[in-house]
Every structure is written in C-alpha cells, then in structure tokens.
Design a protein around this motif. Structure first.
Motif, PDB file in Angstrom:
ATOM      1  N   THR A  63       0.748  -1.234   0.028  1.00  0.00           N
ATOM      2  CA  THR A  63      -0.090  -0.217   0.061  1.00  0.00           C
ATOM      3  C   THR A  63       0.898   1.249  -0.115  1.00  0.00           C
ATOM      4  OG1 THR A  63      -1.966   1.123   1.041  1.00  0.00           O
ATOM      5  CG2 THR A  63      -0.418   0.065   2.671  1.00  0.00           C
ATOM      6  N   ARG A  98     -13.321  -1.434  -4.892  1.00  0.00           N
ATOM      7  CA  ARG A  98     -13.868  -1.561  -3.463  1.00  0.00           C
ATOM      8  C   ARG A  98     -15.109  -0.823  -3.403  1.00  0.00           C
ATOM      9  NH1 ARG A  98     -11.844   1.858   0.534  1.00  0.00           N
ATOM     10  NH2 ARG A  98      -9.677   2.171  -0.594  1.00  0.00           N
ATOM     11  N   GLU A 152      -7.419  -1.830  -7.091  1.00  0.00           N
ATOM     12  CA  GLU A 152      -8.023  -2.657  -5.936  1.00  0.00           C
ATOM     13  C   GLU A 152      -8.655  -3.885  -6.228  1.00  0.00           C
ATOM     14  OE1 GLU A 152      -8.731  -0.461  -2.588  1.00  0.00           O
ATOM     15  OE2 GLU A 152      -7.386   1.392  -3.198  1.00  0.00           O
ATOM     16  N   ASP A 154      -8.396  -6.859  -5.568  1.00  0.00           N
ATOM     17  CA  ASP A 154      -8.722  -7.782  -4.696  1.00  0.00           C
ATOM     18  C   ASP A 154     -10.325  -7.535  -4.150  1.00  0.00           C
ATOM     19  OD1 ASP A 154      -6.947  -5.957  -2.173  1.00  0.00           O
ATOM     20  OD2 ASP A 154      -6.691  -5.713  -4.041  1.00  0.00           O
ATOM     21  N   ASN A 155     -10.706  -6.363  -4.360  1.00  0.00           N
ATOM     22  CA  ASN A 155     -12.066  -6.336  -3.833  1.00  0.00           C
ATOM     23  C   ASN A 155     -13.130  -6.429  -4.787  1.00  0.00           C
ATOM     24  OD1 ASN A 155     -11.622  -5.079  -1.043  1.00  0.00           O
ATOM     25  ND2 ASN A 155     -10.155  -4.065  -2.015  1.00  0.00           N
ATOM     26  N   ASN A 192      -2.722  -7.003  -2.817  1.00  0.00           N
ATOM     27  CA  ASN A 192      -2.803  -8.239  -2.230  1.00  0.00           C
ATOM     28  C   ASN A 192      -2.565  -9.616  -3.278  1.00  0.00           C
ATOM     29  OD1 ASN A 192      -3.748 -10.564  -0.988  1.00  0.00           O
ATOM     30  ND2 ASN A 192      -5.666  -9.547  -0.158  1.00  0.00           N
ATOM     31  N   TYR A 300      -8.981   1.831   8.848  1.00  0.00           N
ATOM     32  CA  TYR A 300      -9.636   0.510   8.452  1.00  0.00           C
ATOM     33  C   TYR A 300     -11.401   0.341   9.062  1.00  0.00           C
ATOM     34  CZ  TYR A 300      -5.835  -1.939   6.418  1.00  0.00           C
ATOM     35  OH  TYR A 300      -4.812  -2.411   5.549  1.00  0.00           O
ATOM     36  N   LYS A 304     -12.841   0.449   5.184  1.00  0.00           N
ATOM     37  CA  LYS A 304     -12.461  -0.726   4.628  1.00  0.00           C
ATOM     38  C   LYS A 304     -13.012  -1.888   5.241  1.00  0.00           C
ATOM     39  CE  LYS A 304      -8.145   0.286   2.470  1.00  0.00           C
ATOM     40  NZ  LYS A 304      -6.841   0.467   2.676  1.00  0.00           N
ATOM     41  N   GLN A 359     -11.020 -12.966   5.479  1.00  0.00           N
ATOM     42  CA  GLN A 359     -10.742 -11.777   5.059  1.00  0.00           C
ATOM     43  C   GLN A 359     -10.059 -10.720   5.780  1.00  0.00           C
ATOM     44  OE1 GLN A 359     -15.026 -10.541   4.545  1.00  0.00           O
ATOM     45  NE2 GLN A 359     -15.257 -11.908   3.038  1.00  0.00           N
ATOM     46  N   LEU A 363      -6.441  -9.434   4.464  1.00  0.00           N
ATOM     47  CA  LEU A 363      -6.047  -7.840   4.596  1.00  0.00           C
ATOM     48  C   LEU A 363      -4.750  -7.489   5.184  1.00  0.00           C
ATOM     49  CD1 LEU A 363      -9.419  -6.393   5.465  1.00  0.00           C
ATOM     50  CD2 LEU A 363      -8.369  -5.699   3.332  1.00  0.00           C
TER      51      LEU A 363
END
Ligand SMILES: Nc1ncnc2c1ncn2[C@@H]1O[C@H](COP(=O)(O)OP(=O)(O)OP(=O)(O)O)[C@@H](O)[C@H]1O
Ligand SMILES: [Mg+2]
Length: 442
Positions: A63, A98, A152, A154-155, A192, A300, A304, A359, A363
């Motif tokens: 990140t 996301r 992103e 991964d989302n 990720n 977060y 998130k 999850q 993360l």
C-alpha cells in the motif's frame, strides 16, 4: 477561556494548503523514483500507440507505493501520445473495485460511463448478463482500443471475477460476444498477492500477461517525495530541517509507504499549530508518529471493514488478550455473538463468520495457525492480530459504529495482558476464582 475570545481567530502559521497531504486527494504532476516501473509500464502500453493489440497488465505491490498515482500519470501520457498519432483509444478508469459490492453495480457503472447522459442503465431491473452485453455493445461501438483500468481488484465483487479478469480481456476471441472490431486491454492493480494466487490459473495468466511490481520506497526516496508535498502544503520555512528526514525514516522503517509519511507530516503540523508554534520541529514529528498506528487502524474501521468484519476483528483482538482461553475459531465466534448482540447487529453463522476471519487475514490484519486437536480429533485455527491489541482497541473505541462494543473491563484485561507480555512479570494466580472472573470477557 475568555467569553469574548474566539478560539478560531488565531491565524494558521503552519499550513498553506492542506489538500496535498490528504489521503489520495491530490494528483502530483511529478512522479519521483519510479523510473524502472515507468519504463516497464511504457513498454507494456507502447503496443497501443504502435497500432498493435493492447496487452493486459497486472500492477502489484504494498500500500502507498505509487501504483495508482503512476497508473494515472501513465494514462495521461498514453492518451496524449495516442491522440498525437491518431490512434483510437478510449480509457475507462481507474475504477476502484472496493466501491462496488456486486458485479451488477460495477458493470452498470462502466456502461454508464460509456453512454451518454440520456441513455443510462438503471441501477436495477436487468439481469447481470444483460448489462454485460450492454457493455460489450458499447465497447464494440466505440471500436478501436479500449483500456479498462480496475484498481484494488482484490475487492472485485466475487461474482464479477471471471467476467472481468478473464472473459472481458478475451472477448474478441469469443464468438459469443459482439466484440470483433474493438480491442480490449485490462490493467488490474492490487496490493494483495494472496488474492491473485487464489485465482484460477487461466484467470491468473490472462491478467498477468505483463506484471509490474512496485516495491516499498527507502528513506531517501521517501524524503524526496515528502519534500515535494511539503513544499505545496506548508508555509515557507516552517519546517525544521530534520522534520522531513525523520518522517521519511519512520515511514521507511514501517512499510515504505508515502501515504503514511504524508499523514505524519499533516499530524506534525497540527501539533505545532495547536501549540501556537510557528515552526514544526522534531518533537512534533515524534508526537505524530506515536498515534499513527491507532489512526491507521481507525481508517480500516471507517472505510475498509463492514460492521461484521469490524466485529470479527475486535472479537479476535479481545480473545487474544483474554488470558483464560486461546483465540480459537470457536472461542472467537462465541465472543462475537455476544458483541454483535450488544450492538444489535445481525449474528451470522459460524461458517460465514469464518469467512470474515479469512478476509481479515487477507487484509493482513490477522494471522492464523492451524492446530490439531489431539486425540479427540478435528482441527482448529488459532488467531493472532498483526497490530498491537492496544492500538486496535483504542481505534475501536474511537469508531462511531463500533465504539460501544468494548466490554467495560477491556482496559483491565489489556493491562493484565501487557504485563503478561513483559518478561519480569509475575502472573497472579489465575486459578483463583476471583482472579479468573476479573480477567474474563462477557
Ligand atoms: N513516486 C511518487 N511521486 C509522487 N507522489 C507519489 C509517488 N508515489 C506515491 N505518491 C503519492 O503517495 C500517495 C499514495 O500513492 P498511491 O495512491 O499511488 O498508492 P498505491 O500504491 O496505489 O496504494 P494502495 O495499494 O493503498 O492503493 C498518493 O498521494 C500518491 O500521489
Ligand atoms: Mg491505489
């Protein structure tokens, strides 16, 4: 404070313009220390301006290391050059996955971006397949090169994974789609790698035709990058000379993340301003770094994690510090049900809860180790949290949705846990009933 005195009337002696320090709200006109990555990126996208088919590109790295910033910068340069050479090119994105919970939402957004304002697809009412067809039709009617940038990834909604990461970039080869003239390229960005590893091999190889890795910055690179932002954000000569090197050193030692460095600078400036000081010095930076972990975890919680994921995170943390039981799946789940009930949140099944724990691990907030349960058979996982429980608990306390879930004795147990971590500490006799009750949740 005097009744007539207005606390706001003091002039800000520190900041000229705060926006460049704020999270992802300023696009730099200059990219520093990414020469190698830009060279690889250019090489992967060069085919477009040369009139060849676009490649798919996968950009990855931790990140705050410039993946999105460099991608946006590349997009501008690519568009300018395509225009100069009259190469038909349409770029969509970066779209941050996301923000979309379902494939339908994501596809509709893209279709609507490609369509005119009077021809938008409704937020519901069609099947996902049908909206996908709209997308293909739009792309085909644009013709030329269409480059889709998904950030992103991964989302990405799970039901959109194969459609976007496999079917779409291969649509020309597929007879069932209306695509024949248009050429589609996909840029996927992720921090990720576990996510990518878990993709089906065919998807992985489609996405990963070209891969560009972004590594962390070192202290000297971070120093240069932070200076650029500091020049924009602070008034002239308010920073002591050691402020930037110290903020850069701290961020480099943590993760090599620019975003964290910017946050330290902003906080340092605020501490100076609160004191009425006209300079930011080393002490302000040290003060700023002290609360940085809690702030990041709070981030977060705020943007998130869903309530359910937040509850899973906090119940794991509490189970880690509770001395009576280890943080096994079952124990964490039992505590979770109590916490969820205490804030009137839904209680999910144990199986679903297990997904939340997974999850959290994805993360990087938690880790698990598998454990055999001995002769009784069966296996379980023992969970740990990556950050200091104290920072997580402090962040949770400040969170508007989850602040209320913490049991009233949480700080007693935390203190007990922290003493237990210290080597010189003599634990009280935990077998004594009174002690046992003292150090137990719920
Ligand atoms: N080399 C650089 N030069 C100038 N600014 C940079 C550079 N690298 C990062 N930044 C700035 O640092 C911040 C974080 O970078 P960016 O958003 O690109 O990170 P990222 O790698 O996409 O992280 P994430 O995986 O969390 O999305 C942004 O404000 C960006 O503009
Ligand atoms: Mg990014």
């Amino acid at each position: 404070m005097d009744h007539d005195e207005n606390p706001f009337q003091n002039e800000d002696k520190i900041f000229a313009w705060k926006q460049p320090l704020k999270k992802d709200s300023y696009e730099p006109d200059q990219i520093m220390h990414r020469e190698e990555e830009i060279k690889l990126y250019t090489n992967s996208l060069q085919d477009i301006v040369e009139g060849h088919e676009p490649n798919n590109v996968f950009v990855y790295g931790p990140t705050g290391v410039g993946k999105t910033a460099v991608t946006k910068w590349m997009r501008e340069k690519l568009q300018v050059e395509a225009k100069r050479r009259s190469v038909p090119l349409h770029v969509v994105g970066p779209i941050n996955c996301r923000h979309y919970k379902t494939a339908y939402r994501l596809v509709t957004t893209i279709v609507n971006e490609l369509r005119s304002a009077d021809d938008q697809v409704a937020e519901s009412g069609h099947s996902t397949d049908r909206v996908f067809n709209f997308l293909y039709e739009e792309i085909e009617s644009l013709g030329g090169n269409v480059l889709l940038i998904l950030d992103e990834i991964d989302n990405i909604p799970p039901d959109a994974r194969n459609d976007f990461l496999y079917d779409l970039p291969r649509a020309e080869a597929n007879e069932d789609t209306p695509i024949s003239e248009a050429k589609i390229g996909l840029i996927g960005i992720s921090n990720n790698l576990k996510f990518v590893d878990a993709l089906e091999p065919k998807v992985k190889s489609t996405l990963g035709e070209r891969e560009i890795e972004f590594g962390p910055y070192n202290a000297s690179q971070l120093g240069d990058i932070l200076s650029y932002y500091a020049d924009l954000a602070f008034k002239d000569s308010v920073l002591d000379t050691d402020v930037i090197p110290l903020a850069a050193a701290f961020a480099a030692q943590e993760r090599g993340d620019v975003r964290q460095g910017l946050r330290i600078l902003e906080k340092s400036g605020e501490y100076a301003r609160m004191e009425g000081s006209s300079v930011v010095n080393e002490d302000h930076v040290r003060e700023a770094t002290e609360n940085i972990e809690t702030d990041e975890i709070l981030d977060y919680f705020d943007d998130k994690l869903s309530i359910q994921q937040g509850l899973a995170y906090i119940s794991t943390t509490l189970m880690v510090i509770e001395p009576q039981k280890e943080a096994r799946t079952k124990h964490v789940y039992n505590l979770y049900t109590k916490l969820a009930a205490s804030v009137n949140a839904d209680q999910v099944s144990e199986r679903k809860f297990y997904e939340f724990l997974d999850q959290l691990c994805m993360l990087g907030l938690a880790r698990s180790t598998e454990r055999n349960l001995g002769r009784k058979g069966g296996r379980t996982y023992i969970y740990e949290v990556t950050d200091a429980p104290e920072d997580i608990i402090n962040a949770c306390k400040q969170d508007s949705r989850l602040g209320g879930v913490l049991p009233s004795n949480v700080y007693d147990i935390l203190e007990h846990y922290q003493k237990g971590q210290a080597t010189s500490y003599q634990a009280p006799d935990e077998l004594e009933a009174e002690q046992r009750d003292l150090f137990k949740f719920a």
